[in-house]
Design a protein around this motif. Structure first.
Motif, PDB file in Angstrom:
ATOM      1  N   CYS A 178       3.497   2.335   3.088  1.00 11.82           N
ATOM      2  CA  CYS A 178       3.778   1.244   3.800  1.00 11.82           C
ATOM      3  C   CYS A 178       5.337   1.267   4.276  1.00 11.82           C
ATOM      4  O   CYS A 178       6.140   1.409   3.303  1.00 11.82           O
ATOM      5  N   SER A 236      -1.415  -7.093   9.928  1.00 11.71           N
ATOM      6  CA  SER A 236      -2.025  -5.999   8.739  1.00 11.71           C
ATOM      7  C   SER A 236      -2.778  -6.862   7.589  1.00 11.71           C
ATOM      8  O   SER A 236      -3.929  -6.425   7.016  1.00 11.71           O
ATOM      9  N   CYS A 250       2.017  -9.693   4.856  1.00  7.36           N
ATOM     10  CA  CYS A 250       2.594  -8.425   3.880  1.00  7.36           C
ATOM     11  C   CYS A 250       4.107  -8.602   3.814  1.00  7.36           C
ATOM     12  O   CYS A 250       4.606  -8.240   2.922  1.00  7.36           O
ATOM     13  N   CYS A 272       1.497   1.661   8.629  1.00  6.39           N
ATOM     14  CA  CYS A 272       0.533   0.849   8.048  1.00  6.39           C
ATOM     15  C   CYS A 272      -0.784   1.726   7.692  1.00  6.39           C
ATOM     16  O   CYS A 272      -1.729   1.449   8.457  1.00  6.39           O
ATOM     17  N   CYS A 311       0.736  -1.221   0.101  1.00  4.74           N
ATOM     18  CA  CYS A 311      -0.053  -0.010  -0.113  1.00  4.74           C
ATOM     19  C   CYS A 311       0.898   1.177  -0.087  1.00  4.74           C
ATOM     20  O   CYS A 311       2.009   1.173   0.325  1.00  4.74           O
TER      21      CYS A 311
HETATM   22  S1  SF4 Z   1       1.619  -3.527   6.403  1.00  2.00           S
HETATM   23 FE1  SF4 Z   1      -0.118  -2.475   6.006  1.00  2.00          FE
HETATM   24  S2  SF4 Z   1       0.267  -0.757   4.684  1.00  2.00           S
HETATM   25 FE2  SF4 Z   1       1.895  -2.305   4.502  1.00  2.00          FE
HETATM   26  S3  SF4 Z   1       1.160  -3.620   2.781  1.00  2.00           S
HETATM   27 FE3  SF4 Z   1       0.613  -4.426   4.738  1.00  2.00          FE
HETATM   28  S4  SF4 Z   1      -1.568  -3.707   4.982  1.00  2.00           S
HETATM   29 FE4  SF4 Z   1      -0.469  -2.544   3.448  1.00  2.00          FE
END
Ligand code: SF4
Lengths: 343, 233
Positions: free
Chosen positions: B9, B113, B39, B202, B6
């Protein structure tokens, strides 16, 4: 050189002869002799020994070592084996070879330490999450314990799949006279899929997201098809003209070998099939039966776990019988009486 | 390439820093990137290292096995806070106790996340103002304000390096780079257990703009999770 060794000690020497160079484990009866062997002699033979903080850790450590090219080993029993399923499932999905010894305990949950074969389903039907199979090799003597590690590593590297070696605590703790194989050193650079750092410009990935790729589906199917076609292993005793054929592995196989001798001496046509691969199930062994009418599966679990496979793979064309209990092994006399009942 | 992470991030910043440092030190051909799931695992598509996607919480086990066999390689053990401090805390404690040869990066964003922002042990309501932002935290004191500080857990073991930085503005990112670089130097030259935790935005799950996220970390979160070097042995 011959030595008097129990199954666990023979397995440890067999693993050395197969080139094992990394051991991570957690003690649990009845497998602990192997753990102690590597704790004590690991250095002497150049095997890195790690006391993992759990079986979960041990299995994930051997995954790391194997990715580095090691012939990595962990050894466990019962509930410890359950804790390893996470890593086994990952290694199957990621095409990482490894060898795991499961010396079976009795019962579910904590269970207990007497002889048992209750992990048959767990070992032969996957055991962890998802669509996979481990190759499963069963030992029925200290000699098998000595010889199977080499077969196990070769299969695991050939198919890039986990291999489980198994036996019960009678085989683990019965001392037998066995030829000790020589220590062989593994070359950690020998496999092209080993991760060494990206030296070629094309990175190697050990990962679980191939599922997006159509080829992965085919690759997996092919892998298991090839294993099932090519790797069925078994021993046969007087099966050709046998009217009653026993199927048994590990300690039950040893009893049945004697049963065949005693029965034949009395003129009763009895044979025996001892599966060495529990997966792939050795269905080819049954194709040679010419006179067989009755099959007796002798196993140490109350659910008759192996009998279900025997019936399935032989297409239910025989009369089937079971001698099964959680941990009470029948004597030769018990089995002879059983033969008299069903004749 | 399609960007999987995102906007705003912290994983992106962390990986760019790591990649810079690895290239500056000419270590690229030795690197094995051991990634945790979710993530973290998206980074496998961003770099061209030999990489392993480990089971959740098991990065340090896989690292141990690998590193014992190939001591000349540089294993980056890259995890989120759920992996490192919740499901993998046993692995963390024992790797630190053994002072294993480890170069670990832990991304602390307080949440799980990828599954949509459930609270991790590191979550603290005083900083994230969770309820206003639709994050459900329990009333437990640790979630309210105390959080989970790794220096309190492994700080007494004989490890080599433990530090925390924030992936927010230039000043903090420069500090992060310095800490990561120090940890890597120690890992390569001395060995032992080296860990850098990175407070990491995040925005998606905090339901804040990237800029507000950065301000929240600088103004509030870094008051709970102190920035600095705790062990530099
Ligand atoms: S940590 Fe949060 S901001 Fe980063 S990719 Fe995952 S959901 Fe998206």
């Amino acid at each position: 050189m011959k030595k008097i060794l129990n199954g666990n000690e023979a397995f440890a020497y067999g693993a050395l002869a197969a080139g094992v160079d990394f051991y991570a484990g957690y003690p649990i009866t009845p497998s602990t002799d192997v753990y102690e062997f590597f704790e004590k002699y690991g250095d002497e033979f150049g095997v890195k020994f790690v006391h993992a903080s759990s079986e979960v850790s041990a299995a994930n450590m051997i995954m790391g070592a194997s990715i580095a090219g090691a012939r990595a080993l962990t050894v466990t029993s019962g509930c410890g084996f359950s804790l390893m399923q996470e890593a086994i499932s990952y290694m199957a999905a990621d095409f990482v070879p490894c060898v795991i010894l499961n010396v079976m305990r009795e019962g579910a949950g904590l269970g207990d330490i007497p002889r048992s074969q209750g992990d048959y389903n767990q070992m032969t039907k996957g055991g962890g999450n998802g669509d996979y199979q481990a190759i499963v090799l069963a030992a029925s003597s200290a000699k098998d314990c000595m010889n199977l590690p080499k077969v196990a590593y070769e299969l695991s590297e050939k198919y890039r799949n986990p291999v489980i070696v198994t036996y019960d605590s009678d085989i683990a703790h019965t001392k037998e006279n066995v030829e000790v194989l020589e220590r062989v050193n593994n070359d950690i650079d020998k496999l092209e899929y080993t991760l060494k750092g990206n030296e070629t410009g094309k990175p190697k990935l050990v990962q679980n997201i191939y599922y997006h790729d159509h080829n992965y589906d085919e690759t997996l199917k092919n892998k298991y098809e090839l294993i099932e076609q090519n790797e069925q292993r078994y021993s046969e005793y007087d099966t050709l003209d046998a009217e009653i054929v026993f199927v048994a592995f590990s300690i039950c196989a040893r009893i049945c070998v004697e049963v065949v001798k005693v029965a034949r001496a009395k003129g009763i046509k009895v044979g025996l099939i001892v599966p060495i691969t529990l997966y792939p199930f050795p269905k080819k062994a049954f194709e040679n039966l010419k006179k067989c009418k009755k099959i007796v599966v002798v196993e140490l679990n109350i659910l008759k776990q192996m009998r279900r496979d025997v019936e399935y793979f032989t297409k239910q064309k025989y009369e089937y019988y079971s001698i099964s209990s959680m941990s009470t092994c029948p004597t030769v006399l018990d089995v002879m009486n059983f033969i008299e009942e069903i004749r | 390439m399609y960007d999987l992470l995102c906007a705003g991030c912290g994983h992106r910043t962390a990986m760019m820093l790591l990649d810079d440092i690895i290239r500056e030190k000419n270590l690229k051909e030795k690197v094995i990137l051991a990634l945790d799931v979710a993530c973290c695992s998206l980074l496998i598509d961003y770099v061209d290292y030999d990489s392993i996607m480990c089971a959740h919480g098991r990065v340090l086990d896989v690292t141990k096995g690998y590193k014992e066999m190939r001591r000349e390689n540089v294993v980056i053990s890259y995890m989120g806070d759920g992996a490192a401090y919740s499901i993998g805390i046993e692995e963390m404690v024992h790797a630190a106790r053994r002072n294993d040869d480890v170069f670990a990066i832990v991304i602390n964003n307080g949440l799980y996340s990828m599954t949509g922002g459930q609270v991790a042990p590191t979550y603290v309501d005083v900083a994230y103002s969770g309820r206003e932002n639709g994050i459900n935290s329990s009333a437990d004191d640790y979630y309210k304000e105390k959080g989970f500080k790794i220096e309190d857990i492994i700080g007494k073991f004989s490890i080599k390096y433990l530090a925390r930085a924030a992936l927010t503005d230039k000043e903090n990112i420069d500090i992060a780079k310095k800490y990561i670089s120090t940890a890597l130097n120690k890992y390569v030259n001395v060995g032992g257990f080296n860990l850098v935790e990175l407070l990491s935005p995040c925005p998606t799950n905090y339901k804040m703009t990237p800029k507000d996220t950065v301000n929240m970390i600088n103004d509030k979160l870094s008051k709970v999770y102190q920035i600095g070097e705790f062990i530099n042995g």
